[in-house]
Design a protein around this motif. Structure first.
Motif, mmCIF file in Angstrom:
data_model
loop_
_atom_site.group_PDB
_atom_site.id
_atom_site.type_symbol
_atom_site.label_atom_id
_atom_site.label_comp_id
_atom_site.label_asym_id
_atom_site.label_seq_id
_atom_site.Cartn_x
_atom_site.Cartn_y
_atom_site.Cartn_z
ATOM 1 N N LEU A 1 0.836 -1.189 0.000
ATOM 2 C CA LEU A 1 0.000 0.000 0.000
ATOM 3 C C LEU A 1 0.876 1.246 0.000
ATOM 4 O O LEU A 1 2.035 1.203 0.422
ATOM 5 N N SER A 2 0.299 2.368 -0.447
ATOM 6 C CA SER A 2 1.066 3.613 -0.462
ATOM 7 C C SER A 2 1.262 4.166 0.948
ATOM 8 O O SER A 2 2.221 4.881 1.210
ATOM 9 N N GLU A 3 0.336 3.819 1.862
ATOM 10 C CA GLU A 3 0.481 4.225 3.259
ATOM 11 C C GLU A 3 -0.502 3.447 4.122
ATOM 12 O O GLU A 3 -1.516 2.950 3.643
ATOM 13 N N VAL A 4 -0.176 3.348 5.391
ATOM 14 C CA VAL A 4 -1.069 2.771 6.400
ATOM 15 C C VAL A 4 -1.046 3.737 7.571
ATOM 16 O O VAL A 4 0.018 4.057 8.092
ATOM 17 N N GLY A 5 -2.217 4.219 7.940
ATOM 18 C CA GLY A 5 -2.288 5.166 9.057
ATOM 19 C C GLY A 5 -1.507 6.434 8.806
ATOM 20 O O GLY A 5 -1.006 7.049 9.733
ATOM 21 N N GLY A 6 -1.376 6.801 7.538
ATOM 22 C CA GLY A 6 -0.645 8.013 7.196
ATOM 23 C C GLY A 6 0.864 7.833 7.116
ATOM 24 O O GLY A 6 1.596 8.797 6.904
ATOM 25 N N VAL A 7 1.355 6.609 7.259
ATOM 26 C CA VAL A 7 2.801 6.340 7.230
ATOM 27 C C VAL A 7 3.129 5.569 5.953
ATOM 28 O O VAL A 7 2.584 4.483 5.725
ATOM 29 N N PRO A 8 4.018 6.105 5.106
ATOM 30 C CA PRO A 8 4.403 5.405 3.870
ATOM 31 C C PRO A 8 5.349 4.238 4.184
ATOM 32 O O PRO A 8 5.963 4.189 5.251
ATOM 33 N N PRO A 9 5.492 3.295 3.238
ATOM 34 C CA PRO A 9 6.316 2.113 3.501
ATOM 35 C C PRO A 9 7.817 2.382 3.586
ATOM 36 O O PRO A 9 8.548 1.630 4.225
ATOM 37 N N GLY A 10 8.295 3.418 2.945
ATOM 38 C CA GLY A 10 9.724 3.711 3.019
ATOM 39 C C GLY A 10 10.540 2.987 1.976
ATOM 40 O O GLY A 10 11.606 3.436 1.592
ATOM 41 N N GLU A 11 10.081 1.843 1.526
ATOM 42 C CA GLU A 11 10.750 1.103 0.451
ATOM 43 C C GLU A 11 9.702 0.267 -0.275
ATOM 44 O O GLU A 11 8.639 -0.019 0.289
ATOM 45 N N PRO A 12 9.970 -0.133 -1.495
ATOM 46 C CA PRO A 12 8.962 -0.873 -2.262
ATOM 47 C C PRO A 12 8.720 -2.271 -1.664
ATOM 48 O O PRO A 12 9.615 -2.857 -1.060
ATOM 49 N N PRO A 13 7.500 -2.784 -1.857
ATOM 50 C CA PRO A 13 7.208 -4.120 -1.341
ATOM 51 C C PRO A 13 7.989 -5.193 -2.092
ATOM 52 O O PRO A 13 8.372 -5.014 -3.244
ATOM 53 N N ASN A 14 8.217 -6.301 -1.410
ATOM 54 C CA ASN A 14 8.948 -7.415 -1.986
ATOM 55 C C ASN A 14 8.381 -8.691 -1.360
ATOM 56 O O ASN A 14 8.517 -8.902 -0.159
ATOM 57 N N ASP B 1 -7.328 2.747 10.940
ATOM 58 C CA ASP B 1 -6.746 2.207 9.713
ATOM 59 C C ASP B 1 -5.666 1.182 10.045
ATOM 60 O O ASP B 1 -5.611 0.105 9.454
ATOM 61 N N LEU B 2 -4.834 1.512 10.993
ATOM 62 C CA LEU B 2 -3.766 0.609 11.419
ATOM 63 C C LEU B 2 -4.344 -0.707 11.941
ATOM 64 O O LEU B 2 -3.861 -1.795 11.592
ATOM 65 N N GLU B 3 -5.396 -0.631 12.740
ATOM 66 C CA GLU B 3 -6.026 -1.840 13.282
ATOM 67 C C GLU B 3 -6.624 -2.701 12.168
ATOM 68 O O GLU B 3 -6.478 -3.923 12.169
ATOM 69 N N ALA B 4 -7.298 -2.047 11.217
ATOM 70 C CA ALA B 4 -7.904 -2.789 10.102
ATOM 71 C C ALA B 4 -6.827 -3.459 9.246
ATOM 72 O O ALA B 4 -6.968 -4.623 8.849
#
Length: 173
Positions: free
Chosen positions: A88-101, A149-152
């Motif tokens: 996802l592009s963000e969870v709870g307003g926090v971006p992942p920081g690096e691409p998913p793998n 959002d984080l809980e979901a």
């Protein structure tokens, strides 16, 4: 002569206490207990503390404190890993920081569960969900919607990883 020495000692101690009171009044409160002590210097019993006795009321108030900064840090850490794991592009307003793998999903799930354990430890003395959310709202750390959002997303990630462990994040009230 002895009376004068005793009087000087008394005056000196009163001046020192006044100086300490002024210094305390200029320091910021870090808790309700600290603020009470600043308003009532030299009388901790007024604030729920008793000198030389077990402090049940004061301890209860201090024991229910939540470290909002540490909690927000753990939640941000968990949110970044959830965003990576769920692509996802963000969870709870926090971006992942690096691409998913996909190859690292198991690692990120382990990190998320470690953060969840740390959150549980930070909240072991919390009284209610409302108390925790109020602490998280301070300084704009996390809103109620971001926590929801984080809980979901936590439940979604558990389902993805095939983990049926209960993933309760904050107390339910």
């Amino acid at each position: 002569m002895r009376s004068i020495a005793m009087l000087l000692c008394l005056l000196w101690s009163l001046a020192a206490q006044a100086q300490q009171t002024m210094e305390l009044a200029q320091a910021p409160c870090t808790s309700t207990y600290d603020c009470c002590l600043m308003r009532n210097p030299g009388t901790p019993q007024v604030c729920g503390g008793r000198i030389g006795a077990t402090n049940t009321e004061g301890t209860a108030a201090l024991a229910t404190a939540v470290d909002g900064k540490a909690l927000a840090s753990q939640l941000a850490h968990m949110a970044a890993h959830l965003a990576r794991l769920l692509a996802l592009s963000e969870v709870g307003g926090v971006p992942p920081g690096e691409p998913p793998n996909k190859d690292t999903d198991k690692h990120w799930w382990t990190e998320i569960k470690a953060s969840l354990k740390n959150v549980k430890h930070l909240l072991k003395n919390a009284r209610s969900r409302r108390q925790v959310l109020a602490e998280l709202r301070k300084d704009g750390r996390f809103s109620e919607q971001q926590v929801a959002d984080l809980e979901a997303r936590l439940a979604e990630a558990a389902k993805k990883m095939g983990d049926d462990t209960p993933m309760n994040l904050l107390p339910r009230e």
